[in-house]
Design an enzyme around this catalytic site. Structure first.
Site, PDB file in Angstrom:
ATOM      1  N   HIS A  62      -5.622  53.785  17.393  1.00 30.32           N
ATOM      2  CA  HIS A  62      -5.879  52.419  17.892  1.00 30.32           C
ATOM      3  C   HIS A  62      -4.619  51.639  18.235  1.00 30.32           C
ATOM      4  O   HIS A  62      -4.708  50.524  18.730  1.00 30.32           O
ATOM      5  CB  HIS A  62      -6.664  51.621  16.847  1.00 30.32           C
ATOM      6  CG  HIS A  62      -5.815  51.226  15.667  1.00 30.32           C
ATOM      7  ND1 HIS A  62      -5.581  52.067  14.625  1.00 30.32           N
ATOM      8  CD2 HIS A  62      -5.126  50.093  15.405  1.00 30.32           C
ATOM      9  CE1 HIS A  62      -4.789  51.467  13.751  1.00 30.32           C
ATOM     10  NE2 HIS A  62      -4.489  50.278  14.204  1.00 30.32           N
TER      11      HIS A  62
HETATM   12  C1  UD1 Z   1      -5.191  45.236  13.783  1.00 26.75           C
HETATM   13  C2  UD1 Z   1      -3.775  45.104  13.190  1.00 26.75           C
HETATM   14  C3  UD1 Z   1      -3.251  46.497  12.856  1.00 26.75           C
HETATM   15  C4  UD1 Z   1      -4.236  47.309  12.034  1.00 26.75           C
HETATM   16  C5  UD1 Z   1      -5.589  47.329  12.746  1.00 26.75           C
HETATM   17  C6  UD1 Z   1      -6.628  48.117  11.987  1.00 26.75           C
HETATM   18  C7  UD1 Z   1      -2.363  43.265  14.014  1.00 26.75           C
HETATM   19  C8  UD1 Z   1      -1.256  42.923  14.918  1.00 26.75           C
HETATM   20  N1  UD1 Z   1      -2.871  44.518  14.148  1.00 26.75           N
HETATM   21  O1  UD1 Z   1      -5.078  45.892  15.017  1.00 26.75           O
HETATM   22  O2  UD1 Z   1      -2.043  46.340  12.127  1.00 26.75           O
HETATM   23  O3  UD1 Z   1      -3.761  48.630  11.873  1.00 26.75           O
HETATM   24  O4  UD1 Z   1      -6.021  45.986  12.912  1.00 26.75           O
HETATM   25  O5  UD1 Z   1      -7.845  48.123  12.646  1.00 26.75           O
HETATM   26  O6  UD1 Z   1      -2.772  42.449  13.220  1.00 26.75           O
HETATM   27  N2  UD1 Z   1     -12.142  43.889  17.920  1.00 26.75           N
HETATM   28  C9  UD1 Z   1     -13.519  44.001  17.894  1.00 26.75           C
HETATM   29  N3  UD1 Z   1     -14.142  43.874  16.704  1.00 26.75           N
HETATM   30  C10 UD1 Z   1     -13.493  43.631  15.558  1.00 26.75           C
HETATM   31  C11 UD1 Z   1     -12.089  43.520  15.601  1.00 26.75           C
HETATM   32  C12 UD1 Z   1     -11.431  43.653  16.792  1.00 26.75           C
HETATM   33  O7  UD1 Z   1     -14.157  44.222  18.909  1.00 26.75           O
HETATM   34  O8  UD1 Z   1     -14.124  43.511  14.501  1.00 26.75           O
HETATM   35  C13 UD1 Z   1     -11.439  44.028  19.195  1.00 26.75           C
HETATM   36  C14 UD1 Z   1     -10.731  42.723  19.588  1.00 26.75           C
HETATM   37  O9  UD1 Z   1     -11.519  41.968  20.405  1.00 26.75           O
HETATM   38  C15 UD1 Z   1      -9.487  43.227  20.288  1.00 26.75           C
HETATM   39  C16 UD1 Z   1      -9.240  44.578  19.699  1.00 26.75           C
HETATM   40  O10 UD1 Z   1     -10.404  44.986  19.001  1.00 26.75           O
HETATM   41  O11 UD1 Z   1      -9.713  43.381  21.641  1.00 26.75           O
HETATM   42  C17 UD1 Z   1      -8.050  44.576  18.815  1.00 26.75           C
HETATM   43  O12 UD1 Z   1      -8.211  43.776  17.656  1.00 26.75           O
HETATM   44  P1  UD1 Z   1      -6.920  43.128  16.938  1.00 26.75           P
HETATM   45  O13 UD1 Z   1      -7.324  42.482  15.674  1.00 26.75           O
HETATM   46  O14 UD1 Z   1      -6.154  42.349  17.911  1.00 26.75           O
HETATM   47  O15 UD1 Z   1      -5.970  44.339  16.643  1.00 26.75           O
HETATM   48  P2  UD1 Z   1      -6.234  45.786  16.108  1.00 26.75           P
HETATM   49  O16 UD1 Z   1      -5.922  46.738  17.184  1.00 26.75           O
HETATM   50  O17 UD1 Z   1      -7.563  45.918  15.430  1.00 26.75           O
END
Ligand code: UD1
Length: 385
Positions: free
Chosen positions: A228
């Site tokens: 991811h």
């Molecule tokens: C985040 C953390 C990362 C961790 C990871 C585990 C930061 C910078 N990154 O990355 O350190 O390893 O979580 O999963 O804090 N989204 C959903 N549903 C959710 C959560 C997220 O659809 O429940 C989507 C969001 O809309 C976004 C993407 O996933 O487009 C990324 O989510 P984000 O929290 O920005 O970062 P992660 O890649 O999950």
């Protein structure tokens, strides 16, 4: 004494659960779970609370997705209000996500005696937080460094550790990194790896799961994939190459791939998801709950990942781990565990070489023993006398 435990994203929940249970058992300490809402999908958040026996969050900030600055700023703004209202004696942040740094900054800058805060009476706060005018801030999983500032998590780690009053490290390299950055040694305490507490706490349930049978996977014969990181999945060229490699590997070794929302969205956008789903031995799954996911970890032949936690869990269990990254903030998993770094160009060859090795070696890492939460509680009692 009121202690806020900050929970935000999937990898945080298994870090706060053992600590919540250990704090709850102490009469003088009151753990309060604060969920920032960084992860909000049922299968990225709620199922972990259920699995790990965590109560519904006491406070929910409901922040959600956004750019780094938006997400960090929104959490700071929402948490500042909570701090002024609740006046906790201590804030514990874990890991390295955006909410970790945001809550650290909000707590380190708050002033309980400022004009816009209802003035606390002396007996409402511990002597330390009354004197400081703010909560003590403690970082669990402090000192980890990838030395790669293109990773958002590295920025979060650096800022969090620069501001926290107490730095609980998982391994000697963490102590060394903090010493090199000039952190006062009395702030640093090595407590071990809290993820292993969760694993041991849930071991019986994990072992009872029948995830392999349900998914038609033969134990020790399949690879478990989680990917991811923006560096792997946000570039179209890399994601295309990655998907091609996974399809190639699956021709000789079945793969199970619980797919992160970020990866799913990007693969779908590039028309790659259907290629993955069409491959015969490549099982694309929704994100799994902790117990079910760990059952697959226990039974896989190898893990292929860019996650931090899985490097640690596989090292503890003696399962080969291939980390698709140029660096790791957890070097001990390479020197004393089962982890190895791998470039995308070398992925298929690395999988081949892992398949030819004899797996499962005993974990050698000190204080990765399921007793970290106890050491943290002892440390808290020490700080507050
Ligand atoms: C985040 C953390 C990362 C961790 C990871 C585990 C930061 C910078 N990154 O990355 O350190 O390893 O979580 O999963 O804090 N989204 C959903 N549903 C959710 C959560 C997220 O659809 O429940 C989507 C969001 O809309 C976004 C993407 O996933 O487009 C990324 O989510 P984000 O929290 O920005 O970062 P992660 O890649 O999950």
């Amino acid at each position: 004494m009121e202690i806020h435990l900050i929970a935000a994203a999937r990898p945080n929940f298994m870090k706060i659960a053992p600590l919540y249970h250990a704090l709850k058992a102490e009469k003088s300490l009151k753990p309060v779970v604060v969920h920032t809402g960084q992860h909000y999908d049922l299968n990225m958040s709620d199922v972990f609370f259920e699995d790990l026996g965590l109560p519904a969050p006491d406070i929910h900030l409901g922040v959600g997705s956004g750019s780094h600055a938006e997400q960090t700023g929104q959490v700071m703004m929402a948490y500042e209000k909570v701090l002024l209202q609740e006046k906790p004696d201590m804030v514990i942040v874990v890991g390295d996500v955006n909410s970790t740094v945001a809550c650290t900054m909000a707590a380190a800058k708050i002033n309980y005696h400022s004009n816009n805060a209802p003035k606390p009476a002396k007996n409402e706060l511990s002597a330390i937080s009354y004197k400081l005018g703010r909560p003590l801030v403690a970082h669990l999983e402090a000192g980890l460094r990838s030395f790669d500032r293109t990773m958002p998590e590295e920025i979060n780690r650096l800022v969090t550790d620069a501001l926290a009053d107490i730095l609980w490290t998982p391994s000697p390299d963490g102590d060394e990194n903090l010493a090199n950055e000039g952190v006062a040694p009395e702030k640093v305490q090595r407590v071990g790896n809290i993820m292993i507490d969760s694993l041991e706490m849930m071991r019986a349930k994990i072992e009872r799961q029948a995830a392999c049978a349900d998914l038609d996977l033969e134990p020790q014969k399949f690879g478990l994939v989680t990917l991811h990181r923006p560096s792997n999945v946000d570039s179209a060229a890399k994601l295309k190459q990655l998907c091609r490699s996974l399809i190639d590997i699956s021709k000789h070794t079945p793969l199970a791939f619980p797919i992160h929302p970020r990866t799913r969205k990007n693969a779908e956008g590039l028309g790659l998801l259907s290629d993955l789903e069409k491959a015969d031995n490549l099982l694309i799954l929704d994100p799994l709950n902790y117990v079910r996911f760990m059952n697959l970890v226990f039974n896989c032949r190898f893990a292929l990942t860019d996650s931090g936690g899985i490097q640690e869990e596989t090292s503890y269990l003696g399962i080969p781990c291939i980390t698709l990254r140029p660096n790791t903030e957890r070097p001990i998993t390479i020197t004393q565990g089962t982890n190895r770094l791998c470039e995308l160009d070398d992925l298929t060859a690395t999988v081949d070489s892992v398949l030819n090795e004899i797996s499962r070696k005993k974990c050698q890492i000190a204080q990765w023993d399921g007793k970290t939460a106890k050491r943290v509680v002892k440390s808290i009692k020490g700080f507050f006398g």
